[in-house]
Design a protein around this motif. Structure first.
Motif, PDB file in Angstrom:
ATOM      1  N   GLU A 453       1.937   5.340  -5.601  1.00  0.00           N
ATOM      2  CA  GLU A 453       1.064   5.157  -6.761  1.00  0.00           C
ATOM      3  C   GLU A 453       1.669   5.761  -8.027  1.00  0.00           C
ATOM      4  OE1 GLU A 453      -0.662   8.535  -4.210  1.00  0.00           O
ATOM      5  OE2 GLU A 453       0.342   6.606  -3.930  1.00  0.00           O
ATOM      6  N   ARG A 454       2.574   6.751  -7.877  1.00  0.00           N
ATOM      7  CA  ARG A 454       3.218   7.353  -9.053  1.00  0.00           C
ATOM      8  C   ARG A 454       4.495   6.618  -9.417  1.00  0.00           C
ATOM      9  NH1 ARG A 454       4.427   8.413 -13.265  1.00  0.00           N
ATOM     10  NH2 ARG A 454       4.853  10.417 -14.276  1.00  0.00           N
ATOM     11  N   VAL A 455       5.348   6.358  -8.460  1.00  0.00           N
ATOM     12  CA  VAL A 455       6.641   5.737  -8.744  1.00  0.00           C
ATOM     13  C   VAL A 455       6.447   4.302  -9.231  1.00  0.00           C
ATOM     14  CG1 VAL A 455       8.846   5.000  -7.749  1.00  0.00           C
ATOM     15  CG2 VAL A 455       7.854   7.223  -7.121  1.00  0.00           C
ATOM     16  N   MET A 458       6.063   3.888 -12.873  1.00  0.00           N
ATOM     17  CA  MET A 458       7.251   4.186 -13.659  1.00  0.00           C
ATOM     18  C   MET A 458       8.229   3.010 -13.683  1.00  0.00           C
ATOM     19  SD  MET A 458       7.776   8.031 -12.104  1.00  0.00           S
ATOM     20  CE  MET A 458       9.230   8.426 -13.059  1.00  0.00           C
ATOM     21  N   CYS A 459       7.933   1.948 -12.919  1.00  0.00           N
ATOM     22  CA  CYS A 459       8.854   0.821 -12.809  1.00  0.00           C
ATOM     23  C   CYS A 459       8.469  -0.311 -13.778  1.00  0.00           C
ATOM     24  CB  CYS A 459       8.871   0.284 -11.379  1.00  0.00           C
ATOM     25  SG  CYS A 459       9.452   1.495 -10.158  1.00  0.00           S
ATOM     26  N   ARG A 460       9.452  -1.089 -14.154  1.00  0.00           N
ATOM     27  CA  ARG A 460       9.208  -2.218 -15.058  1.00  0.00           C
ATOM     28  C   ARG A 460       9.289  -3.531 -14.279  1.00  0.00           C
ATOM     29  NH1 ARG A 460      14.584  -0.550 -16.707  1.00  0.00           N
ATOM     30  NH2 ARG A 460      16.127  -2.152 -16.137  1.00  0.00           N
ATOM     31  N   ASP A 461       8.572  -4.508 -14.818  1.00  0.00           N
ATOM     32  CA  ASP A 461       8.650  -5.885 -14.316  1.00  0.00           C
ATOM     33  C   ASP A 461       8.280  -5.995 -12.836  1.00  0.00           C
ATOM     34  OD1 ASP A 461       9.555  -6.593 -16.855  1.00  0.00           O
ATOM     35  OD2 ASP A 461      11.661  -6.291 -16.281  1.00  0.00           O
ATOM     36  N   ILE A 462       7.163  -5.375 -12.411  1.00  0.00           N
ATOM     37  CA  ILE A 462       6.710  -5.522 -11.028  1.00  0.00           C
ATOM     38  C   ILE A 462       5.216  -5.843 -11.016  1.00  0.00           C
ATOM     39  CG2 ILE A 462       8.432  -3.912 -10.107  1.00  0.00           C
ATOM     40  CD1 ILE A 462       6.137  -1.891  -9.764  1.00  0.00           C
ATOM     41  N   ASP A 463       4.774  -6.387  -9.904  1.00  0.00           N
ATOM     42  CA  ASP A 463       3.364  -6.685  -9.683  1.00  0.00           C
ATOM     43  C   ASP A 463       2.728  -5.449  -9.033  1.00  0.00           C
ATOM     44  OD1 ASP A 463       0.871  -7.536  -8.891  1.00  0.00           O
ATOM     45  OD2 ASP A 463       1.546  -9.489  -8.156  1.00  0.00           O
ATOM     46  N   LEU A 464       2.085  -4.635  -9.853  1.00  0.00           N
ATOM     47  CA  LEU A 464       1.552  -3.369  -9.350  1.00  0.00           C
ATOM     48  C   LEU A 464       0.560  -3.575  -8.216  1.00  0.00           C
ATOM     49  CD1 LEU A 464       0.981  -1.148 -12.520  1.00  0.00           C
ATOM     50  CD2 LEU A 464       2.525  -0.711 -10.619  1.00  0.00           C
ATOM     51  N   LYS A 465      -0.361  -4.499  -8.393  1.00  0.00           N
ATOM     52  CA  LYS A 465      -1.384  -4.707  -7.357  1.00  0.00           C
ATOM     53  C   LYS A 465      -0.745  -5.138  -6.035  1.00  0.00           C
ATOM     54  CE  LYS A 465      -5.717  -7.082  -6.291  1.00  0.00           C
ATOM     55  NZ  LYS A 465      -5.294  -7.306  -4.904  1.00  0.00           N
ATOM     56  N   HIS A 466       0.232  -6.032  -6.103  1.00  0.00           N
ATOM     57  CA  HIS A 466       0.877  -6.513  -4.880  1.00  0.00           C
ATOM     58  C   HIS A 466       1.529  -5.354  -4.119  1.00  0.00           C
ATOM     59  CE1 HIS A 466       3.403  -8.843  -2.152  1.00  0.00           C
ATOM     60  NE2 HIS A 466       4.447  -8.143  -2.601  1.00  0.00           N
ATOM     61  N   TRP A 467       2.263  -4.507  -4.830  1.00  0.00           N
ATOM     62  CA  TRP A 467       2.985  -3.435  -4.139  1.00  0.00           C
ATOM     63  C   TRP A 467       2.062  -2.300  -3.720  1.00  0.00           C
ATOM     64  CZ3 TRP A 467       7.186  -4.351  -1.773  1.00  0.00           C
ATOM     65  CH2 TRP A 467       8.050  -5.346  -2.225  1.00  0.00           C
ATOM     66  N   HIS A 468       0.978  -2.094  -4.455  1.00  0.00           N
ATOM     67  CA  HIS A 468      -0.032  -1.139  -3.968  1.00  0.00           C
ATOM     68  C   HIS A 468      -0.631  -1.635  -2.657  1.00  0.00           C
ATOM     69  CE1 HIS A 468      -0.207   1.977  -6.943  1.00  0.00           C
ATOM     70  NE2 HIS A 468      -0.377   1.132  -7.962  1.00  0.00           N
ATOM     71  N   ASP A 469      -0.916  -2.917  -2.583  1.00  0.00           N
ATOM     72  CA  ASP A 469      -1.464  -3.485  -1.343  1.00  0.00           C
ATOM     73  C   ASP A 469      -0.463  -3.373  -0.200  1.00  0.00           C
ATOM     74  OD1 ASP A 469      -3.744  -4.136  -2.708  1.00  0.00           O
ATOM     75  OD2 ASP A 469      -3.204  -6.265  -2.997  1.00  0.00           O
ATOM     76  N   ARG A 470       0.830  -3.599  -0.504  1.00  0.00           N
ATOM     77  CA  ARG A 470       1.843  -3.496   0.546  1.00  0.00           C
ATOM     78  C   ARG A 470       1.978  -2.048   1.030  1.00  0.00           C
ATOM     79  NH1 ARG A 470       1.445  -6.899   3.165  1.00  0.00           N
ATOM     80  NH2 ARG A 470       3.332  -6.232   4.267  1.00  0.00           N
ATOM     81  N   ALA A 471       1.874  -1.105   0.114  1.00  0.00           N
ATOM     82  CA  ALA A 471       1.929   0.311   0.505  1.00  0.00           C
ATOM     83  C   ALA A 471       0.740   0.673   1.390  1.00  0.00           C
ATOM     84  CB  ALA A 471       1.966   1.198  -0.744  1.00  0.00           C
ATOM     85  N   ARG A 476      -1.788   1.795   6.758  1.00  0.00           N
ATOM     86  CA  ARG A 476      -2.734   1.474   7.832  1.00  0.00           C
ATOM     87  C   ARG A 476      -2.057   1.440   9.195  1.00  0.00           C
ATOM     88  NH1 ARG A 476      -5.016  -2.014   3.851  1.00  0.00           N
ATOM     89  NH2 ARG A 476      -3.778  -3.783   4.631  1.00  0.00           N
ATOM     90  N   ARG A 477      -0.747   1.311   9.211  1.00  0.00           N
ATOM     91  CA  ARG A 477       0.005   1.385  10.474  1.00  0.00           C
ATOM     92  C   ARG A 477       0.268   2.818  10.897  1.00  0.00           C
ATOM     93  NH1 ARG A 477       5.262  -2.220   9.658  1.00  0.00           N
ATOM     94  NH2 ARG A 477       5.752  -1.116  11.600  1.00  0.00           N
ATOM     95  N   GLY A 478      -0.268   3.769  10.139  1.00  0.00           N
ATOM     96  CA  GLY A 478      -0.043   5.171  10.436  1.00  0.00           C
ATOM     97  C   GLY A 478       1.241   5.718   9.864  1.00  0.00           C
ATOM     98  N   LEU A 479       1.864   4.979   8.949  1.00  0.00           N
ATOM     99  CA  LEU A 479       3.125   5.407   8.350  1.00  0.00           C
ATOM    100  C   LEU A 479       2.869   6.202   7.073  1.00  0.00           C
ATOM    101  CD1 LEU A 479       5.136   2.061   8.693  1.00  0.00           C
ATOM    102  CD2 LEU A 479       5.118   3.999  10.262  1.00  0.00           C
ATOM    103  N   ARG A 480       3.741   7.153   6.821  1.00  0.00           N
ATOM    104  CA  ARG A 480       3.730   7.864   5.542  1.00  0.00           C
ATOM    105  C   ARG A 480       4.671   7.121   4.607  1.00  0.00           C
ATOM    106  NH1 ARG A 480       1.339  12.878   6.133  1.00  0.00           N
ATOM    107  NH2 ARG A 480       0.944  13.424   8.304  1.00  0.00           N
ATOM    108  N   VAL A 481       4.161   6.693   3.458  1.00  0.00           N
ATOM    109  CA  VAL A 481       4.883   5.742   2.623  1.00  0.00           C
ATOM    110  C   VAL A 481       5.477   6.447   1.405  1.00  0.00           C
ATOM    111  CG1 VAL A 481       4.760   3.535   1.406  1.00  0.00           C
ATOM    112  CG2 VAL A 481       3.263   3.968   3.368  1.00  0.00           C
ATOM    113  N   LEU A 482       6.747   6.130   1.135  1.00  0.00           N
ATOM    114  CA  LEU A 482       7.433   6.580  -0.082  1.00  0.00           C
ATOM    115  C   LEU A 482       7.968   5.356  -0.816  1.00  0.00           C
ATOM    116  CD1 LEU A 482       9.554   9.616   1.205  1.00  0.00           C
ATOM    117  CD2 LEU A 482       7.445   9.705  -0.127  1.00  0.00           C
TER     118      LEU A 482
END
Length: 871
Positions: A453-455, A458-471, A476-482
Motif C-alpha cells: 500500500e505504500r510502495v 510511489m510508483c508511476r503509470d500503474i493501476d493502483l486498484k488492480h495491484w492492491h487487489d492482487r496483493a 488471502r493465501r496466507g502469504l506476507r506480501v512485499l
C-alpha cells in the motif's frame, strides 16, 4: 517526577511522553535503589517447594505401598527372605522414580527465570551505564540495539527501524515492527507494537524504552505464574492403577481377615498353619509384582521412543501419548520449518510459483519467465547475508530478507555482482519501506521494497486498484506480501521526497513459513489413527488458515481468534472447540483454556510447542511435547516428551510406540490378575470346603516368586501388533477393568480351579502321597501360567499362528528359566525338603502338559468367538 506506569497493557499518552522526554537523563542512583527495594529484583520468584527428605518420604504415602510393606514384614517374619527382598525392591524403585519426577515443576520455573537478560544498558544520573538485569526497576530508561535481548517489559519511547523477534511469546514467525504509536487497550499481545517484552530479541534497529514491569510482573513472569498454578493431571493409566490398587488391596485384606476368622472359628483349623495359609493367599492375590513390571515396561518404551527421536522425561507419559485423541500443535517451528521462503511472485508479465526449501538459493520457477529485475531489486535492497554451513543454508539478519536473497539466487547467479552501495534509507515503520542506492555496470539505480500500500503509491503509470487487489489475493493465501520497485533517475544520495511518484513498479512477492513435508504425512497418519490435529498459534488468522490447509487439517477454513475466544465462556468454548481446528492470535491463557476445554469433553490431549508461551499448556496437557532443537528450555522442562529432531512426524512414531507400551501393560495386567486369582482361589476353595490344601502356602509363595515378575517382564518386551495404528484411540475415561477383562479373569480362575483340583483329585485317587499330589498341582499351576502367557501375547488377534508360537527371545528365555526352576524344586532333593515336593512320574508330567494344552485351546476358542461377535 518520572512516569512509572505499572500496567504494561496501558498505552502512553502525549502528556506522559512529554513527562518522560523531560527527564531523559534517567533515574538517579538513589531513586533506583529506592525502587529496587520497593519492587524487588528483576527476576522471577523461586517457587516454594518441599525439601528432598519430605519429598522422598511422601512417595510411600500410598495404600498399595502400605500393603506391600506389610506383606514384606509378614514374609520376613516367616523367613521368606527372597520374597521380602523382591517386595522391598519394588517399593524402593517406585519411591525413587516418584522422587525424581517431583522436581519437574521447579525445573520449569528455573528455566523461565534464566530467560531474563543478564545485563542491560540504561541511563542513570544522565549517563549511560551497564547494569545487571536483576537491578532494573520500573522507570528505568533502557537503550537497545540489534542483537540485544529485552531485559524487562518496556514501553517504546524512541524507535529507529525497530523490529523484535517475539516467537517465544506469540508464535509469530517473523520479527514484529515496533513504533511509539499507541494501540487499542484490548489489542492482542502480538499487536501491541509500542511494547517490548522481556526475553524477546531485537532483530534490527535501535530503541529507547521505559521499564514498566520487572520480574514476576512481566509477561514472561505472568506465564511463570500460570505455570506454577497449573494442575498437572495424572495419566489415565496411573490414575486408574492408583484407584484399582487401593481398592483391590483393601478387598484382599478384608477377605483375608474373613477367611482367617472362618477357618479358625468355623473349621477349627490350627491357628499357626491357618495364618500361614491365609498369608499365602493374600500374597498370591496382591499383584505386588505389577508396579515393578509396569515400570520396566515403561522403561523399555523410553528406549524405543529414544530410537525414534522422542525423549521421555516422565515415565507415565509413554502411556499418555499412546492414548491421545487430540494433538494441539503450535504452527511456527512445529508444523512449519520456521524459515521464510518466497512462494509466489507477480509481475506485469504474470503470476509465478517458486519452489525450494529453506534459505537455499535452489528451486524452480513456474512458469518460466523473466524475473531478473525483480530478483536484482530483492537482492540489492537487502541487508542480510546467506551462509552455507555444514551443508545447510542459514541467514544472518532478518529472515524475510534472507528469503528474498534465496529467491534472487534461484532467478540469477550472483545478483549483487558489481554493485556498490552508495546510500540507503533504512526501513522505518513510519514510512514502511526501505530504499538502497547502488552503482554498478549499468549505472546508478535506487531499489525499493516495502508494504504494497505504500510502495504502490510511489510508483508511476500503474493501476493502483488492480495491484492492491492482487496483493490482497496473495495475502488471502496466507502469504506476507512485499512490493518492489526501482528508479534509474538517481544522484549521489537518496532523497525520499524525490522518490514519490518516480518509481517503476517491478512486482509483488509473497513469503511464507512453509510446512514441513514430513508434517503433512504425519498429520495424515494421525488422522487415520483417529487422532484430531488442532493448530493453536499466535500468528495471524490468514497465515494460520493457509498452513492448516496445506498440512491437511480436518477443518482449515474456520478460524477462531483469541479475541473471539475471550467472548466465550467455558461452556461455550467446550462446544466450539470440538468443531474448530485452527486457533489464531492466541495468548498463553487461550492455549491453557483450549487444552482444558478439550479435556472437559473427555478427550486425552497432547500439546506440542517450543516457546515460553506454550509452557503452561504443555504442563496441563495429558502429554506435553516440546521441540528439542528450537524449543526454549522452559518448554522442554514443562513437557513430558521432547522431540530431538523437532519433527512433527516423530509424534506419529511416538503415538505408535505409546500404543505398543499400553498394549503391553494391558497384557501384563490381563496375565497377572487371572493367574493371581487362580492361585488364590485354589487355596480359598480348599479352606472354605474343608479339603486338604492342593498347594501349600510355601509352594504358593514359590510360584508367586518365580512367575509373578518374570513372565510379566517377558510381556513388557512384546513388539507392536499389526493394526495398532488402525485402532481408534481409547477414551480418557475408559476403565482398565473392562467387562471383557473381568470376564477373562473369572474364566481363567475357574479353569485354574478345575485343572488344579482335577490333577490333585486324580493323584489322590491313584493313591499317591499327599506331597506328590500337591507337587503335581503346583506344577499344573505353573504350566497353566506359561500357556496363558502365550495366549495373552496376542490380545487383538489369533494366537494360533507360527509367529505367535515362535514368540520372542525374551519369552523363551523366561519359559526355559522357569521350567528349569520347576524341574529343580521337583527333582532336586534339597529343594524337595524345603518346599515339601516329590518327583513327578514321566507320564503324569506329560498329562500336566496336556492339561495346559487343553486350557490354551479353551481360552483361544472363546477369544475367537468373542472377536467374531464384536465384528
Amino acid at each position: 517526577m518520572l512516569l512509572t506506569p505499572t500496567d504494561p497493557h496501558s498505552q502512553p499518552t502525549e502528556r506522559c511522553l512529554v513527562a518522560v522526554e523531560s527527564v531523559l537523563g534517567g533515574l538517579t542512583s538513589t531513586e533506583a535503589e529506592r525502587r529496587l527495594a520497593q519492587h524487588g529484583p528483576n527476576r522471577l520468584p523461586k517457587a516454594h517447594s518441599r525439601g528432598p527428605v519430605r519429598r522422598f518420604v511422601a512417595q510411600f504415602h500410598n495404600v498399595l505401598i502400605y500393603v506391600l510393606i506389610a506383606a514384606a514384614v509378614v514374609t520376613g517374619a516367616l523367613q521368606h527372605w527372597v520374597d521380602t527382598g523382591v517386595i522391598l525392591a519394588v517399593v524402593l524403585a517406585n519411591a525413587v522414580i516418584g522422587f525424581i519426577q517431583e522436581g519437574k515443576a521447579e525445573a520449569a520455573m528455573a528455566a523461565i527465570r534464566g530467560m531474563l537478560a543478564p545485563r542491560a544498558a540504561v541511563l542513570r544520573d544522565g549517563a549511560r551505564l551497564s547494569v545487571d538485569g536483576a537491578d532494573l526497576v520500573p522507570g528505568d530508561i533502557v537503550l537497545l540495539e540489534a542483537g540485544d535481548k529485552v531485559p524487562a517489559d518496556l514501553r517504546v519511547l524512541e524507535a529507529r527501524g525497530l523490529a523484535a523477534q517475539e516467537a517465544i511469546l506469540t508464535g509469530e514467525s517473523v520479527p514484529v515492527e515496533k513504533t511509539v504509536d499507541p494501540v487499542a487497550p484490548d489489542a492482542a499481545l502480538g499487536d501491541r507494537r509500542s511494547m517490548l517484552w522481556s526475553g524477546t530479541l531485537i532483530t534490527q534497529g535501535t530503541a529507547r524504552g521505559l521499564v514498566v514491569a520487572t520480574g514476576a510482573a512481566t509477561e514472561i513472569g505472568r506465564i511463570g505464574g500460570l505455570l506454577a498454578g497449573v494442575e498437572q493431571l495424572k495419566t489415565p493409566l496411573v490414575a486408574q492403577m492408583d484407584h484399582f490398587a487401593r481398592w483391590l488391596s483393601l478387598l484382599i485384606l478384608l477377605f483375608a481377615g474373613l477367611l482367617l476368622a472362618y477357618g479358625y472359628y468355623v473349621r477349627h483349623y490350627e491357628f499357626s498353619e491357618l495364618f500361614i495359609a491365609v498369608v499365602g493367599v493374600a500374597v498370591a492375590a496382591i499383584p505386588e509384582g505389577l508396579p515393578a513390571v509396569m515400570t520396566i515396561a515403561l522403561a523399555i518404551g523410553v528406549q524405543a521412543m529414544a530410537r525414534r527421536n522422542a525423549i521421555i522425561r516422565r515415565l507415565p507419559a509413554i502411556e499418555a501419548i499412546g492414548s491421545v485423541s487430540v494433538i494441539c500443535t503450535d504452527k511456527t517451528g512445529t508444523l512449519t520449518r520456521n524459515e521464510m521462503v518466497v512462494a509466489a511472485a507477480e509481475t506485469p508479465e504474470g503470476v509465478f510459483e517458486i519452489s525450494g526449501e529453506g534459505y537455499a538459493p535452489e528451486g524452480e520457477i513456474t512458469p518460466a519467465g523473466s524475473l531478473e529485475d525483480l530478483a536484482r531489486a530483492a537482492a540489492l535492497c537487502n541487508d542480510a547475508e546467506l551462509r552455507l554451513r555444514d551443508g545447510h543454508w542459514t541467514v544472518e539478519g532478518d529472515p524475510m530478507e534472507g528469503a528474498l536473497l534465496a529467491f534472487a539466487g534461484k532467478v540469477m547467479k550472483d545478483p549483487r555482482t558489481g554493485a556498490r552501495r552508495l546510500d540507503a534509507i533504512p526501513f522505518d515503520a513510519r514510512h514502511r519501506y526501505m530504499a538502497v542506492l547502488t552503482e554498478g555496470p549499468e549505472g546508478r539505480v535506487t531499489s525499493v521494497k516495502g508494504a504494497p500500500e505504500r510502495v504502490l503509491r510511489m510508483c508511476r503509470d500503474i493501476d493502483l486498484k488492480h495491484w492492491h487487489d492482487r496483493a490482497e489475493a496473495l495475502a488471502r493465501r496466507g502469504l506476507r506480501v512485499l512490493a518492489l520497485a526501482e528508479t534509474t533517475e538517481a544522484s549521489g544520495k537518496i532523497d525520499a521526497n524525490s522518490l514519490e511518484g518516480q518509481l517503476v513498479f517491478l512486482g509483488l512477492v509473497g513469503l511464507i513459513d512453509p510446512p514441513r513435508p514430513e508434517a503433512i504425512a504425519a498429520v495424515a497418519e494421525c488422522r487415520a489413527a483417529g487422532i484430531r490435529v488442532k493448530m493453536i498459534t499466535g500468528d495471524h488468522a490468514g497465515t494460520a488458515a493457509a498452513i492448516a490447509a496445506q498440512v491437511g487439517l480436518a477443518n482449515p477454513g474456520r478460524v477462531l481468534t483469541g479475541a473471539e475466544l475471550d467472548k466465550l465462556d467455558d461452556a461455550q468454548l467446550a462446544l466450539e472447540v470440538a468443531s474448530v481446528d485452527v486457533f489464531a492470535r492466541t495468548s498463553p491463557e487461550h492455549k491453557l483454556r483450549l487444552v482444558t476445554a478439550l479435556q472437559a469433553n473427555g478427550l486425552s490431549v497432547a500439546m506440542t510447542g517450543d516457546g515460553v508461551n506454550d509452557a503452561p499448556a504443555l504442563k496441563r496437557a495429558d502429554a506435553g511435547i516440546a521441540m528439542g532443537l528450537k524449543g526454549s528450555e522452559a518448554a522442554k522442562e514443562a513437557a513430558d516428551l521432547v522431540l530431538a529432531d523437532d519433527n512433527f512426524a516423530s509424534i506419529a512414531a511416538a503415538v505408535r510406540e505409546g500404543r505398543t507400551v499400553y498394549d503391553n501393560l494391558k497384557k501384563v495386567i490381563s496375565w497377572t490378575l487371572p493367574t493371581n486369582a487362580g492361585e488364590s482361589m485354589v487355596v480359598i476353595l480348599a479352606l472354605l470346603a474343608g479339603f486338604a490344601l492342593p498347594i501349600t502356602a510355601i509352594q504358593i509363595l514359590w510360584i508367586n516368586l518365580i512367575t509373578g515378575i518374570t513372565l510379566g517382564i517377558a510381556l513388557a518386551f512384546e513388539p507392536t501388533e499389526t493394526g495398532t495404528m488402525a485402532r481408534p484411540p481409547r477414551r480418557r475415561d475408559a476403565s482398565i477393568l473392562s467387562g471383557e477383562l473381568v470376564w477373562h479373569v473369572a474364566l481363567v480362575a475357574l479353569l485354574f480351579l478345575a485343572a488344579v483340583f482335577g490333577i490333585f483329585t486324580y493323584a489322590i485317587d491313584r493313591g499317591y502321597p499327599l506331597e506328590l499330589a500337591q507337587t503335581m498341582a503346583m506344577n499344573t499351576l505353573v504350566v497353566l501360567e506359561i500357556f496363558h502367557l502365550f495366549f495373552i501375547r496376542n490380545i487383538h488377534g489369533t494366537s494360533l499362528t507360527w509367529a505367535a508360537a515362535r514368540g520372542t527371545k525374551i519369552v523363551w528365555a523366561v519359559v526355559v528359566a522357569i521350567t528349569a526352576a520347576q524341574f529343580a524344586v521337583t527333582y532336586f532333593i534339597p529343594a524337595q525338603a524345603i518346599l515339601g515336593t516329590r518327583a513327578v512320574p514321566l507320564w503324569d508330567g506329560i498329562l500336566i502338559v496336556g492339561v495346559g494344552v487343553a486350557f490354551f485351546a479353551v481360552i483361544e476358542i472363546e477369544k475367537q468367538i468373542r472377536l467374531g461377535l464384536s465384528q
